[in-house]
Design an enzyme around this catalytic site. Structure first.
Site, PDB file in Angstrom:
ATOM      1  N   ASP A 353     -18.248 -39.402 -58.873  1.00  0.00           N
ATOM      2  CA  ASP A 353     -19.082 -40.569 -59.098  1.00  0.00           C
ATOM      3  C   ASP A 353     -20.528 -40.095 -59.168  1.00  0.00           C
ATOM      4  O   ASP A 353     -20.862 -38.998 -58.718  1.00  0.00           O
ATOM      5  CB  ASP A 353     -18.880 -41.557 -57.939  1.00  0.00           C
ATOM      6  CG  ASP A 353     -19.545 -42.889 -58.195  1.00  0.00           C
ATOM      7  OD1 ASP A 353     -19.738 -43.230 -59.370  1.00  0.00           O
ATOM      8  OD2 ASP A 353     -19.870 -43.588 -57.222  1.00  0.00           O
ATOM      9  N   ASP A 657     -16.915 -44.127 -53.823  1.00  0.00           N
ATOM     10  CA  ASP A 657     -17.356 -44.841 -52.635  1.00  0.00           C
ATOM     11  C   ASP A 657     -17.001 -46.322 -52.668  1.00  0.00           C
ATOM     12  O   ASP A 657     -17.146 -47.008 -51.659  1.00  0.00           O
ATOM     13  CB  ASP A 657     -18.874 -44.683 -52.445  1.00  0.00           C
ATOM     14  CG  ASP A 657     -19.665 -45.178 -53.657  1.00  0.00           C
ATOM     15  OD1 ASP A 657     -19.046 -45.699 -54.604  1.00  0.00           O
ATOM     16  OD2 ASP A 657     -20.895 -45.028 -53.655  1.00  0.00           O
ATOM     17  N   ASP A 661     -12.888 -47.402 -56.758  1.00  0.00           N
ATOM     18  CA  ASP A 661     -12.493 -45.991 -56.814  1.00  0.00           C
ATOM     19  C   ASP A 661     -11.169 -45.729 -56.095  1.00  0.00           C
ATOM     20  O   ASP A 661     -10.590 -44.650 -56.262  1.00  0.00           O
ATOM     21  CB  ASP A 661     -13.575 -45.114 -56.171  1.00  0.00           C
ATOM     22  CG  ASP A 661     -14.900 -45.196 -56.898  1.00  0.00           C
ATOM     23  OD1 ASP A 661     -14.887 -45.201 -58.136  1.00  0.00           O
ATOM     24  OD2 ASP A 661     -15.939 -45.274 -56.227  1.00  0.00           O
TER      25      ASP A 661
END
Length: 932
Positions: A353, A657, A661
């Site tokens: 990410d 996070d 996800d």
């Protein structure tokens, strides 16, 4: 735009009720495409909300607003599953046979070995699959609704489609809803979309293909209201909400086993096949060709099986992984599942990410464009450290009136707060406003001082329809000022002039648009700042007061900058042969700009989630392998990308996070969640949690993972020759009709006590130099390579020669069989002690100070093993159990000679390999090259 007409007689989205499997799903309206009035009509809900009776009827029909809990696996079932190993089956079979023959000591020792391995596996596998619990906990416990025309607070579980919900700052959205009224509403949707800034909401409908992050008229369950108020009509609850959809996606994702566990499984099956084949062949040969009694041959076959099974391997793996966990914890990587330690060392690609992992998650002003200058701002993050410069020259804002006034406008037209506590700087409020406050501090203008000198008289808050914020102030001389900040195109519409070096001058719209495009091309978000010397017409500041006549001051470029340590960590990963891919929910321009600064995807296209959704599996697999930057990615896109990489033969690590996800984190070979800013759902779905949210920690963890794998291979290279030597001794005894040199119990003493004790010391080996200069090992690489097989055979023959030779010499000298067997066992144990030193380095010599003493645990293990073997030889209780006998000093000298022979030949073999230049071809992994 004209939104599509609603379909009649359809009340809710994805309606499946509390038991989705028992009801047929109804059509799925695209709520974000409908106007508020259409949504109200579709759900038969007006300004007075639902009646109590309607709410009760809908609750019965749709079920409570909660997610179905997962089925739990009992501890007993998890314990029984530990027996599901082919090597365990072989050992249990041997237990049955020895018990049938009445050899209870052998049975007890082997069964104890089985129980120890099962208990270790049970403890190791005690992983709590609590990701679904964490997602359920994100649902708001209460909701403020309008029912029967009255405002009331209800349990969020009682929320139903059609309920009119009231939202205010600080509320967690209790269900998916179509907004029918919004004032200055901003919602933190990062958990769902990965967007680093709060989303501005309105009641506007959008195109059907708009991703979640662009559905301005929707608010989704589990997201957080950070500013403003709103009213919305609930369109989906529980399992039919976006959270519910992710929950179902997560529940449908299968955990993948780790590369090393797959290797161990293949190795175990092959070894079990070889062991069974040898035992059967031995039994048939002894009974048919030699005419030996069936009971005696059973005992020999059992001894052969016991000698060949590496009983200590599961324990060593657990200890090696546990030590890796401790080392990683010291580097801020908290491992939740033991096998993930080793898997990190085998990853070939890391999907990361962007926000907070590769970047700081602290918006920073990097550029201020004035009418005559482009000013670069130094420093990153919320810490107000750094200067301002034009080119290479530092500048003082006092010498640039436009810059000074622009900075003052950004500080005063601002509702954020910059705080410092224990050396850590944080922002309360909008991160963009925080960036402007930090800019002010860098220029020497503190917010509190600025407000005291130029007190605020009134303000017009930011709204998505207006697209700017305005404030009215009075300066120390009593002059009235109006400041605005907002979207550049909107602020330019309000301006007639611009502030240049010589004062006000006509507005050059083309210049500002050109600079705005150039700044945006660098991935920076834009704000425009303007001022006007005027006071509100009335007592309050209203829209008419800011309708025009402003002077353009500056454009401000803001970005969430890369972490400096992440830049170095990405470079280290590239040197280690690991591809790094960025998969983010942020805008594609921002993702591409950050990727360029991190050397991710340089010179390659960046793809969006919408483009990924259009690809078939073959195209996606090719794209996933070639492209390194993906933007505006949804949970399904992230999951498909991880699966595509795995299908392409990659070992994939995924960082994240947000709730969005979680499915990809669970599916990845290693899921890595952020500990500081990550949601509980992401942490529980992950295998590893980063305590510092830092990509550099991942690179450090990869190093530890590679060291763990090296140590497991060293253990196998140490332990299998022991098993091989014992097996060859038993086979030789059968072939030549000799007395059995070792009983099954004595074999297990070697395997579980001495060999296991010695081998565990290898788990403490530090990582070897250059470990991050290798390419990742191929996922299909066998645990035992041809070179490893050669060394195992060589050392096995040496151990067999020493053990069997001493056994036959003692018998020929007329010694009792107990003494001869004790000599045979001791010869293998002492050879193990010497060979443990050889095993510290696969190719390097150990005939150095570092080689002999560099791992103190090896020396401790040798001393402990020596004491245990002396107890085996001399203690009456152990003599009674294992049938051993005392040895004299001359016999010990012979035993030591057998061990020294193994040490010298193994070192000679290493020397030949080094001298002939074969190290490069025989190494575990070749040096890495920069990924293309």
């Amino acid at each position: 735009m004209n939104p599509p007409s609603p379909k009649p007689d359809t009340e809710s989205t994805r309606d499946q009720g509390p038991n989705p499997g028992t009801r047929q799903a109804m059509p799925v309206p695209q709520w974000h495409t409908l106007a508020p009035a259409q949504a109200e009509a579709r759900l038969r809900s007006g300004p007075a909300g639902l009646t109590r009776e309607e709410a009760a009827e809908r609750l019965e029909r749709h079920g409570p607003n909660r997610l179905a809990p997962p089925r739990r696996q009992s501890a007993l079932l998890r314990l029984l599953r530990q027996f599901n190993s082919i090597l365990i089956y072989v050992m249990l079979g041997a237990c049955v046979i020895t018990a049938t023959l009445g050899h209870w000591v052998d049975t007890g020792v082997m069964f104890a070995a089985v129980v120890i391995n099962v208990i270790i596996g049970f403890i190791q596998e005690g992983k709590a699959e609590a990701a679904l619990d964490a997602i359920r906990n994100m649902l708001a416990p209460h909701a403020t609704v309008v029912r029967d025309g009255e405002r009331q607070e209800i349990d969020a579980a009682d929320l139903v489609p059609g309920d009119r919900v009231l939202l205010a700052s600080g509320d967690r959205v209790p269900g998916d809803m179509r907004l029918v009224g919004a004032r200055e509403l901003r919602v933190d949707e990062s958990a769902l979309t990965g967007e680093s800034l709060p989303a501005e909401k309105s009641t506007d409908s959008v195109d059907e293909a708009a991703p979640i992050g662009d559905r301005f008229g929707m608010a989704y369950s589990g997201t957080l209201v950070v500013h403003g108020t709103a009213q919305g009509i609930v369109v989906a609850t529980g399992a039919t909400s976006e959270l519910g959809r992710i929950n179902r996606l997560l529940a449908g994702v299968e955990n993948v086993t780790t590369p090393m566990l797959r290797q161990i499984d293949r190795f175990g099956r092959l070894l079990a096949f070889v062991i069974i084949a040898l035992c059967v062949a031995t039994y048939v040969y002894g009974t048919l060709a030699r005419g030996l009694p069936a009971g005696e041959m059973f005992l020999m076959a059992v001894a052969l099986a016991a000698s060949a099974i590496p009983e200590g391997l599961p324990a060593l793996m657990t200890v090696a992984l546990a030590l890796g966990v401790q080392r990683m914890a010291r580097r801020n990587a908290i491992v939740r599942r033991l096998p993930a330690v080793e898997t990190l060392g085998s990853v070939t690609v890391i999907c990361s990410d962007k926000t907070g992992t590769l970047t700081r998650n602290e918006m920073t002003v990097q550029r201020v464009v004035c009418a005559d200058r482009l000013v670069e701002v130094e420093g990153v993050g919320y810490e107000p450290v750094g200067g301002l410069r034009v080119g290479s020259d530092a500048v003082n804002p006092a010498d640039m009136p436009a810059l000074a006034l622009a900075i003052r406008a950004g500080v005063l037209c601002n509702d954020g707060r910059l705080r410092e506590a224990a050396g850590r700087w944080t922002v309360e409020g909008d991160p963009t406003e925080g960036a402007l406050l930090v800019l002010g501090r860098k220029a020497g203008l503190e917010h509190a001082v600025a407000e005291a000198d130029w007190p605020r008289l009134d303000s017009i808050p930011f709204e998505s329809q207006r697209r700017f914020m305005a404030t009215a102030h009075r300066d120390p001389d009593g002059n009235a000022w109006l400041f605005v900040k907002g979207a550049p195109e909107r602020v330019l519409d309000l301006c007639a002039d611009q502030l240049g070096p010589d004062g006000e001058e006509p507005l050059d719209v083309d210049f500002w648009r050109r600079m705005a495009n150039d700044t945006a091309a660098h991935g920076l978000r834009l704000l425009a700042l303007a001022c006007r010397r005027a006071a509100p017409v009335g007592e309050r500041l209203i829209d008419d007061d800011v309708a025009g006549g402003f002077t353009m001051l500056a454009l401000v470029g803001i970005i969430d900058p890369p972490r400096e340590e992440a830049v170095a960590a990405v470079a280290e990963c590239h040197r280690a042969g690991i591809r790094v891919k960025m998969i983010t929910g942020d805008h594609v321009e921002t993702a591409r700009a950050i990727g360029a600064q991190l050397a991710i995807g340089v010179g390659k296209p960046a793809f969006t989630g919408a483009e990924v959704a259009m690809m078939d599996e073959v195209t996606l697999r090719r794209t996933a392998m070639e492209v390194d930057v993906f933007a505006r990615a949804s949970p399904e896109h992230k999951l498909r990308l991880v699966q595509a990489l795995q299908e392409g033969g990659e070992v994939a690590a995924m960082t994240g996070d947000g709730v969005n996800d979680s499915p990809a984190l669970k599916r990845a070979d290693v899921g890595i969640a952020m500990g500081l800013k990550g949601t509980e759902a992401a942490k529980e779905a992950a295998d590893v949690v980063l305590a510092d949210d830092n990509f550099a920690t991942i690179a450090a963890a990869v190093r530890e993972g590679r060291a763990v794998y090296d140590n497991v291979r060293k253990f196998i290279l140490f332990m299998l020759p022991t098993n091989g030597g014992e097996a060859l001794v038993v086979i030789a005894a059968i072939l030549f009709e000799l007395a059995l040199p070792m009983t099954p119990a004595q074999v297990l003493w070697i395997n579980m006590v001495t060999s296991g004790c010695l081998g565990l010391a290898l788990a403490f080996e530090p990582s070897e130099p250059g470990i991050m200069g290798r390419r990742p090992r191929p996922p299909g690489e066998p645990l035992v390579t041809p070179f490893f097989a050669w060394r195992i055979v060589m050392v096995s023959l040496l151990m067999m020669a020493g053990s069997l030779g001493l056994f036959l010499m003692e018998l020929a000298a007329g010694k009792p069989v107990e003494t001869a067997r004790t000599m045979a066992v001791s010869a293998i144990v002492v050879a193990e002690m010497f060979y443990l030193l050889n095993s510290r380095f696969i190719f390097a010599p150990v005939t150095t100070i570092d080689g002999l003493t560099g791992n103190r645990y090896v020396l401790v293990a040798i001393l402990a093993c020596l004491l245990l073997q002396l107890g085996y030889v001399y203690l009456p209780p152990l003599q009674a159990v294992f049938g051993s006998a005392a040895l004299d000093s001359s016999e010990w000298m012979k035993v030591a000679g057998a061990g020294l022979l193994v040490f010298l030949v193994a070192e000679l073999e290493k020397l030949v390999i080094r001298r002939t230049g074969l190290v490069g071809r025989l190494s575990v992994a070749a040096p890495a090259t920069q990924p293309s």
